[in-house]
Design a protein around this motif. Structure first.
Motif, mmCIF file in Angstrom:
data_model
loop_
_atom_site.group_PDB
_atom_site.id
_atom_site.type_symbol
_atom_site.label_atom_id
_atom_site.label_comp_id
_atom_site.label_asym_id
_atom_site.label_seq_id
_atom_site.Cartn_x
_atom_site.Cartn_y
_atom_site.Cartn_z
ATOM 1 N N CYS A 1 69.979 79.701 46.265
ATOM 2 C CA CYS A 1 69.303 78.447 45.946
ATOM 3 C C CYS A 1 67.864 78.472 46.455
ATOM 4 O O CYS A 1 67.624 78.657 47.656
ATOM 5 C CB CYS A 1 70.041 77.253 46.542
ATOM 6 N N ASN B 1 68.797 67.922 50.012
ATOM 7 C CA ASN B 1 69.037 67.448 48.646
ATOM 8 C C ASN B 1 70.452 66.947 48.438
ATOM 9 O O ASN B 1 70.711 66.167 47.528
ATOM 10 C CB ASN B 1 68.738 68.549 47.634
ATOM 11 N N GLY B 2 71.358 67.424 49.249
ATOM 12 C CA GLY B 2 72.692 66.804 49.275
ATOM 13 C C GLY B 2 73.602 67.108 48.105
ATOM 14 O O GLY B 2 74.419 66.264 47.726
ATOM 15 N N CYS B 3 73.509 68.312 47.528
ATOM 16 C CA CYS B 3 74.339 68.624 46.355
ATOM 17 C C CYS B 3 75.838 68.549 46.641
ATOM 18 O O CYS B 3 76.619 68.337 45.719
ATOM 19 C CB CYS B 3 73.980 70.004 45.807
ATOM 20 N N SER C 1 67.051 76.027 49.385
ATOM 21 C CA SER C 1 67.817 76.079 50.628
ATOM 22 C C SER C 1 66.929 76.391 51.836
ATOM 23 O O SER C 1 66.081 77.273 51.775
ATOM 24 C CB SER C 1 68.910 77.142 50.493
ATOM 25 N N CYS D 1 77.612 73.557 49.616
ATOM 26 C CA CYS D 1 76.817 73.949 48.446
ATOM 27 C C CYS D 1 76.513 75.448 48.536
ATOM 28 O O CYS D 1 76.837 76.103 49.524
ATOM 29 C CB CYS D 1 75.525 73.144 48.399
ATOM 30 N N CYS E 1 70.167 72.173 52.490
ATOM 31 C CA CYS E 1 68.922 71.384 52.562
ATOM 32 C C CYS E 1 69.285 69.928 52.335
ATOM 33 O O CYS E 1 70.420 69.611 51.960
ATOM 34 C CB CYS E 1 67.900 71.890 51.524
HETATM 35 FE FE1 SF4 Z 1 70.360 74.073 47.117
HETATM 36 FE FE2 SF4 Z 1 71.462 71.700 46.608
HETATM 37 FE FE3 SF4 Z 1 72.337 73.145 48.627
HETATM 38 FE FE4 SF4 Z 1 69.904 72.068 48.773
HETATM 39 S S1 SF4 Z 1 71.828 70.953 48.702
HETATM 40 S S2 SF4 Z 1 70.502 74.144 49.360
HETATM 41 S S3 SF4 Z 1 69.293 72.165 46.610
HETATM 42 S S4 SF4 Z 1 72.472 73.699 46.451
#
Ligand code: SF4
Length: 567
Positions: free
Chosen positions: A439, A480-482, A442, A433, A478
């Motif tokens: 971000c 959030n797993g994007c 992050s 990501c 992070c």
């Molecule tokens: Fe940002 Fe998503 Fe990467 Fe987390 S997973 S750092 S929210 S882009």
């Protein structure tokens, strides 16, 4: 008055008072500031843009420096050369001179200042695309296998993706008012405000969904869009060469908060078979049930997966059937069993060829060694391919005539771009990501860290004879797993500054969650940790066993022992 009324999350209040996503965006756009206020910040996401600040310069004397990420929604990732070129122009004119191909077949521009936000979004619309609903608590970019083929099945699933995107797009006129007209059209606004919510937004209502919602369509032989990670997944069911419908899966989602035990990543559950002609109405019913019953008090547990976990899939299906107005059939036996990343040359079957070009982490920039943007400019200018974005942050260049194949390779080489056939398997199947510096969520590096780690892994993998083994490595800055790390063979998830949680045991096919092998691993120890896993795999795998299957079979404790024994 009852004291038991649920306390809604603040974002619900912003949506409720927003007059269908308008808020005070037009006024704030005119204000002499470089950022938006709290309420509009939330609304902007529905319009496809996030306010961000450069995390690298946060501690500089000037303080926070704000800019905007703008995401273009591109169903199935299908766009023309002209549209692609328009985005390259925009990233140079208004952004940070780089462009990101995302994990959901969309395009992101970064670093756009507030003063250029309206122009940039307007220009994206001028080229026939939109940013509306690319982010926010609505249905986002609809994914489907992007491959261009002469068979009707690919066309049909891509048409279904487009139809779903249109059907579930917000219908508010606020998007137009904020970005596409010179000044506020007060009369129209009044007209919209005077209507009942079901007239303005018949599917979403006044407060839209509790949280983001994602849809993806896969073919059984090709789960390149990771169908089990979607809130609503559709697996095509084909009989005698005809697409008769889809098996619907519900409740997939990757995001989690390690400190909140109530959160978790989840794979979608198989719900029901839906005939092709009923797809829009049943998808709408799924959205409406989530709209009405998803959690609006706590955004951490507002995704559909938490409703499914709470209710169970049978109760959810009954609610969907009630909303749809008829019973649904059980899923057929059809399920995903293959995965194609579409890299390299592929025959379209119509006399033309597609070339899948591996774009490392989807980042297009011009540097001394590789000139990605210049390369795409030349390809789009000379060969004018249709472009299709993959869910692995790469691009497929379509409709290349056989005689033009050498020309395409020549342009790639001229700009220092590695042809996909020369990209190592481990790099080809990796993705990251955005992470730092753009971000806002992050915790640590992602896109800037992974390429170096892949460099370090290539030689040991070759030495172990595993350099042709396909397995996914996905990194996020992070939890959030994007970049969908929790069903990858290997997931690297930022947990603290410079430290990662190492997950193993997912599957290339995307139908199994992985588990935590080691936590808080310093960045400089990630590759040695992975090499110990690769070595154990090499020494103790069963015949034809993939890396993910091996890690899943032996489990964490045994894997630790095998790593020690292999050291
Ligand atoms: Fe940002 Fe998503 Fe990467 Fe987390 S997973 S750092 S929210 S882009």
């Amino acid at each position: 008055m009852s004291t038991d009324a649920p306390k809604l999350s603040p974002v619900e209040g912003f949506k409720d008072e927003s007059r269908y996503l308008r808020g005070t965006i037009p006024d704030e756009l005119k204000a002499d500031t470089d950022h938006f206020g709290k309420g509009d910040l939330q609304l902007l996401k529905f319009h496809g843009t996030y306010q961000q600040d450069d995390r690298d310069s946060r501690k500089s004397p000037g303080g926070k420096s704000y800019s905007f990420m703008i995401r273009t929604r591109i169903p199935s990732g299908v766009l023309t050369s002209e549209q692609f070129l328009a985005h390259l122009d925009l990233c140079d004119e208004f952004g940070n001179s780089t462009m990101k191909l995302t994990t959901r077949q969309a395009i992101q521009l970064h670093g756009v200042p507030k003063t250029d936000l309206k122009t940039t979004i307007a220009r994206i619309n001028e080229c026939g695309l939109s940013t509306l609903a690319a982010c926010g608590d609505v249905n986002r970019n609809v994914m489907s296998c992007p491959a261009k083929r002469s068979d009707s099945i690919h066309d049909e699933i891509q048409s279904t993706a487009l139809a779903l995107a249109m059907h579930l797009a917000p219908r508010t006129i606020s998007y137009r008012q904020c970005w596409l007209v010179d000044d506020e059209t007060g009369e129209k606004q009044l007209l919209q405000d005077e209507k009942a919510p079901e007239e303005v937004e018949p599917i979403y209502g006044k407060t839209y969904l509790p949280r983001k919602f994602k849809i993806g369509i896969a073919l059984p032989e090709d789960n390149c869009i990771d169908v089990y990670t979607q809130d609503l997944g559709l697996i095509a069911v084909v009989r005698d060469g005809k697409l008769i419908g889809y098996n619907f899966t519900v409740g997939g989602g990757m995001g989690t908060t390690p400190s909140a035990a109530k959160t978790f990543p989840a794979l979608g559950k198989r719900m029901a078979f839906v005939k092709s002609e009923d797809v829009l109405k049943v998808a709408e019913a799924v959205v409406i049930v989530q709209r009405d019953h998803g959690n609006r008090e706590d955004r951490k547990i507002a995704r559909l997966k938490y409703l499914i976990a709470d209710w169970g899939v049978e109760k959810f299906r009954a609610a969907v059937e009630k909303q749809f107005g008829a019973p649904l059939d059980d899923c057929t036996e059809d399920d995903v069993h293959g995965f194609d990343d579409h890299m390299g040359w592929q025959d379209q079957g119509d006399g033309k060829w597609s070339y899948g070009l591996n774009v490392e982490n989807g980042r297009l920039s011009d540097g001394p060694e590789r000139q990605w943007k210049a390369c795409f400019r030349e390809i789009c200018g000379e060969l004018k391919p249709e472009i299709r974005l993959t869910s692995h942050q790469s691009a497929i260049l379509c409709d290349i005539a056989p005689d033009d194949k050498p020309k395409l390779i020549e342009i790639l080489k001229k700009h220092g771009i590695p042809v996909s056939e020369e990209v190592s398997t481990v790099r080809r199947w990796s993705m990251a990501c955005v992470g730092l510096p753009t971000c806002g969520l992050s915790i640590t590096e992602s896109e800037r860290a992974l390429p170096g780690m892949i460099d370090e892994l290539e030689a040991p993998l070759a030495k172990l004879g595993l350099d042709k083994d396909a397995f996914t490595i996905r990194m996020t800055g992070c939890p959030n797993g994007c970049a969908r790390p929790y069903n990858a063979d290997i997931g690297l998830v930022g947990k603290a500054k410079g430290k990662y949680t190492v997950f193993v045991g997912g599957a290339l096919l995307g139908n199994r969650l992985n588990y935590i092998f080691r936590d808080l691993v310093p960045a400089e120890e990630v590759t040695s940790t992975l090499v110990s896993v690769f070595t154990a795999y090499k020494n103790y795998r069963q015949e034809s066993e993939t890396l993910g299957d091996f890690c899943a079979r032996v489990g964490k404790e045994e894997l630790e022992k095998l790593c020690t024994a292999s050291a």
